[in-house]
Design an enzyme around this catalytic site. Structure first.
Site, PDB file in Angstrom:
ATOM      1  N   ILE A 291       0.823  -1.152   0.208  1.00 20.78           N
ATOM      2  CA  ILE A 291      -0.075  -0.058  -0.039  1.00 20.78           C
ATOM      3  C   ILE A 291       0.837   1.295  -0.070  1.00 20.78           C
ATOM      4  CG2 ILE A 291      -0.316   0.368   2.600  1.00 20.78           C
ATOM      5  CD1 ILE A 291      -2.895   0.457  -0.319  1.00 20.78           C
TER       6      ILE A 291
ATOM      7  N   ARG B  48      12.657  -1.890   7.141  1.00 18.00           N
ATOM      8  CA  ARG B  48      13.723  -2.976   7.231  1.00 18.00           C
ATOM      9  C   ARG B  48      14.473  -3.346   5.810  1.00 18.00           C
ATOM     10  NH1 ARG B  48       9.551  -7.159   9.316  1.00 18.00           N
ATOM     11  NH2 ARG B  48       9.081  -6.427   7.284  1.00 18.00           N
TER      12      ARG B  48
ATOM     13  N   LYS C 202      -5.572   1.582   8.131  1.00 20.33           N
ATOM     14  CA  LYS C 202      -6.411   0.722   8.451  1.00 20.33           C
ATOM     15  C   LYS C 202      -6.001  -0.530   8.364  1.00 20.33           C
ATOM     16  CE  LYS C 202      -8.284  -1.595   5.958  1.00 20.33           C
ATOM     17  NZ  LYS C 202      -7.436  -2.627   4.977  1.00 20.33           N
TER      18      LYS C 202
ATOM     19  N   ASP D 214      -9.808  -7.779   6.802  1.00 15.42           N
ATOM     20  CA  ASP D 214      -8.809  -6.635   6.441  1.00 15.42           C
ATOM     21  C   ASP D 214      -9.421  -5.816   5.580  1.00 15.42           C
ATOM     22  OD1 ASP D 214      -6.019  -5.639   6.554  1.00 15.42           O
ATOM     23  OD2 ASP D 214      -6.562  -5.654   4.371  1.00 15.42           O
TER      24      ASP D 214
HETATM   25  P1  NAP Z   1       2.598  -5.337   3.007  1.00 13.36           P
HETATM   26  O1  NAP Z   1       2.940  -5.302   1.605  1.00 13.36           O
HETATM   27  O2  NAP Z   1       2.749  -6.625   3.787  1.00 13.36           O
HETATM   28  O3  NAP Z   1       3.566  -4.185   3.527  1.00 13.36           O
HETATM   29  C1  NAP Z   1       3.641  -4.093   5.044  1.00 13.36           C
HETATM   30  C2  NAP Z   1       5.060  -3.584   5.140  1.00 13.36           C
HETATM   31  O4  NAP Z   1       5.298  -3.203   6.611  1.00 13.36           O
HETATM   32  C3  NAP Z   1       6.200  -4.276   4.845  1.00 13.36           C
HETATM   33  O5  NAP Z   1       6.626  -4.371   3.449  1.00 13.36           O
HETATM   34  C4  NAP Z   1       7.460  -4.202   5.874  1.00 13.36           C
HETATM   35  O6  NAP Z   1       8.120  -2.981   5.217  1.00 13.36           O
HETATM   36  C5  NAP Z   1       6.431  -3.712   6.928  1.00 13.36           C
HETATM   37  N1  NAP Z   1       6.477  -4.418   8.313  1.00 13.36           N
HETATM   38  C6  NAP Z   1       6.920  -4.231   9.644  1.00 13.36           C
HETATM   39  N2  NAP Z   1       6.690  -4.930  10.170  1.00 13.36           N
HETATM   40  C7  NAP Z   1       6.121  -5.993   9.563  1.00 13.36           C
HETATM   41  C8  NAP Z   1       5.764  -7.359   9.793  1.00 13.36           C
HETATM   42  N3  NAP Z   1       5.905  -7.933  11.058  1.00 13.36           N
HETATM   43  N4  NAP Z   1       5.383  -8.289   8.679  1.00 13.36           N
HETATM   44  C9  NAP Z   1       5.339  -7.756   7.530  1.00 13.36           C
HETATM   45  N5  NAP Z   1       5.561  -6.375   7.344  1.00 13.36           N
HETATM   46  C10 NAP Z   1       6.200  -5.570   8.254  1.00 13.36           C
HETATM   47  O7  NAP Z   1       1.114  -4.795   3.499  1.00 13.36           O
HETATM   48  P2  NAP Z   1       0.327  -4.017   2.663  1.00 13.36           P
HETATM   49  O8  NAP Z   1      -0.703  -4.821   1.912  1.00 13.36           O
HETATM   50  O9  NAP Z   1       1.002  -2.699   2.287  1.00 13.36           O
HETATM   51  O10 NAP Z   1      -0.524  -3.552   4.126  1.00 13.36           O
HETATM   52  C11 NAP Z   1      -0.165  -2.484   5.179  1.00 13.36           C
HETATM   53  C12 NAP Z   1      -1.317  -1.961   5.663  1.00 13.36           C
HETATM   54  O11 NAP Z   1      -1.916  -1.240   4.908  1.00 13.36           O
HETATM   55  C13 NAP Z   1      -2.439  -2.798   6.424  1.00 13.36           C
HETATM   56  O12 NAP Z   1      -2.801  -2.327   7.582  1.00 13.36           O
HETATM   57  C14 NAP Z   1      -3.431  -3.194   5.320  1.00 13.36           C
HETATM   58  O13 NAP Z   1      -4.762  -3.293   6.034  1.00 13.36           O
HETATM   59  C15 NAP Z   1      -3.414  -1.534   4.708  1.00 13.36           C
HETATM   60  N6  NAP Z   1      -3.821  -1.631   3.475  1.00 13.36           N
HETATM   61  C16 NAP Z   1      -3.609  -2.371   2.312  1.00 13.36           C
HETATM   62  C17 NAP Z   1      -4.201  -2.422   1.197  1.00 13.36           C
HETATM   63  C18 NAP Z   1      -3.757  -3.203  -0.013  1.00 13.36           C
HETATM   64  O14 NAP Z   1      -4.283  -3.438  -1.097  1.00 13.36           O
HETATM   65  N7  NAP Z   1      -2.839  -4.228   0.002  1.00 13.36           N
HETATM   66  C19 NAP Z   1      -5.155  -1.404   0.996  1.00 13.36           C
HETATM   67  C20 NAP Z   1      -5.554  -0.407   1.720  1.00 13.36           C
HETATM   68  C21 NAP Z   1      -4.802  -0.643   3.106  1.00 13.36           C
HETATM   69  P3  NAP Z   1       9.704  -2.881   5.424  1.00 13.36           P
HETATM   70  O15 NAP Z   1      10.182  -3.755   4.562  1.00 13.36           O
HETATM   71  O16 NAP Z   1       9.643  -1.179   4.590  1.00 13.36           O
HETATM   72  O17 NAP Z   1      10.042  -2.827   6.606  1.00 13.36           O
END
Ligand code: NAP
Length: 308
Positions: free
Chosen positions: A16, A39, A92, A169
């Site tokens: 995101i 990280r 969120k 989610d």
């Molecule tokens: P993601 O791709 O897994 O990214 C999360 C990032 O957070 C990771 O790349 C990592 O970044 C960091 N991180 C820190 N601690 C972590 C852990 N224990 N496990 C995994 N990652 C960790 O997730 P995302 O889809 O971007 O979602 C993040 C948030 O945005 C969630 O709350 C989600 O509900 C919300 N969101 C997501 C979407 C969607 O379509 N995916 C849409 C709207 C909102 P670093 O490598 O930089 O440390």
């Protein structure tokens, strides 16, 4: 005095952050992305740090941080950001537990900082017009289908299957819209959570609510193949309201309503800028409480294993 440019950092450079936050900040005339807490690799052109403290020691005049890490484990990050004088915006769902989420705003207040616990779906172009249209109408029934493919929207994200998350989610986005547009609170009557035998969180859920005694039927599915559906129908004595594509489209009795082409995240960051300028927080936890209620109240049914 309000700053003209809000120098902002991003924490958690995942899907995101890359899909929405980085391009939205780049296109904004109020925000400048100046650093990242990560990280792994920071976004192109900005330095990355493993902690807020290291970032604050190295980069001058950062005003705010936008947190895009998974919902669990944000408390320490938020405390560190507030201790370093940053206003804070969080994706969120706000946290891993209600108790944790409920601490954020008091902590921000005690630090004299702004907290924006965001609900991006509430910024969809149809939400405010739908809320306005529903004022004074006689609602008879509400149907919400929020069905998407986890493989597309959360590819390989293991955290999504942690207890308390799963299909909630995306489902919490639907709850954020329903609680914004409907004129009375939702009351949960029954819930069925369908949990894959190899996972700790539901892949689908059916939730039956009442609002002022009228039925609100909500269905979530995280294994939707083919067209995705993010639809809400509100049947009223005066006509039928339809919100589709995550409330970015609206129709009344099948007739489309003209809505501005104003993306959710652009509106979200404008809202954060207004909060920063006004020194006000916005941290409504209502959708998150409904998720917790579903887990408190819902029956579990085991279903086939989920594999990516
Ligand atoms: P993601 O791709 O897994 O990214 C999360 C990032 O957070 C990771 O790349 C990592 O970044 C960091 N991180 C820190 N601690 C972590 C852990 N224990 N496990 C995994 N990652 C960790 O997730 P995302 O889809 O971007 O979602 C993040 C948030 O945005 C969630 O709350 C989600 O509900 C919300 N969101 C997501 C979407 C969607 O379509 N995916 C849409 C709207 C909102 P670093 O490598 O930089 O440390």
């Amino acid at each position: 005095m309000a700053v003209s440019t809000i120098r902002i950092a991003l924490a958690g450079i995942g899907k995101i952050a890359r899909d929405q936050h980085i391009p939205t900040i780049a296109a904004s005339d109020r925000f400048e992305l100046v650093a990242a807490v990560t990280r792994h690799e920071p976004p192109e052109g900005v330095p990355g740090f493993t902690t807020v403290a290291e970032m604050m020691a190295a980069v001058p005049d950062i005003h705010a941080i936008s947190i895009c890490t998974p919902p669990r484990g944000r408390l320490a990050l938020i405390e560190e950001a507030l201790a370093h004088g940053l206003d804070v915006m969080i994706e969120k769902p706000p946290a891993g537990t209600i108790a944790e989420a409920a601490r954020f705003q008091p902590l921000a207040e005690a630090a004299g900082k702004v907290l924006h616990a965001t609900w991006h779906s509430r910024e969809a172009a149809g939400v405010e017009p739908a809320r306005e249209w529903l004022k004074g109408k006689t609602i008879q029934k509400v149907i919400c289908n929020w069905k998407e493919d986890v493989r597309v929207w959360h590819p390989g994200q293991e955290w999504i299957w942690e207890p308390g998350i799963g299909v909630f989610d995306p489902g919490i986005n639907a709850l954020s819209v329903l609680t914004a547009i409907l004129p009375a609170p939702l009351e949960l009557q029954s819930a069925e959570l369908r949990v894959p035998e190899n996972r700790a969180a539901p892949i689908a859920a059916d939730l039956a609510y009442q609002m002022d005694g009228k039925p609100v039927a909500v269905a979530f599915d995280f294994d939707q193949q083919g067209p995705q559906s993010w639809d809400i129908i509100v049947q009223c004595a005066e006509g039928e309201l339809q919100l589709s594509m995550g409330a970015s489209q609206m129709a009344v009795d099948g007739k489309p309503v003209d809505l501005p082409d104003d993306p959710e995240y652009a509106r979200l960051y404008r809202h954060f800028a207004r909060l920063v300028d006004a020194r006000q927080s916005d941290a409504d936890l209502t959708p998150f409480r409904h998720v917790a209620d579903a887990f408190l109240f819902g029956t579990r049914k085991q279903v086939d294993a989920f594999h990516w």
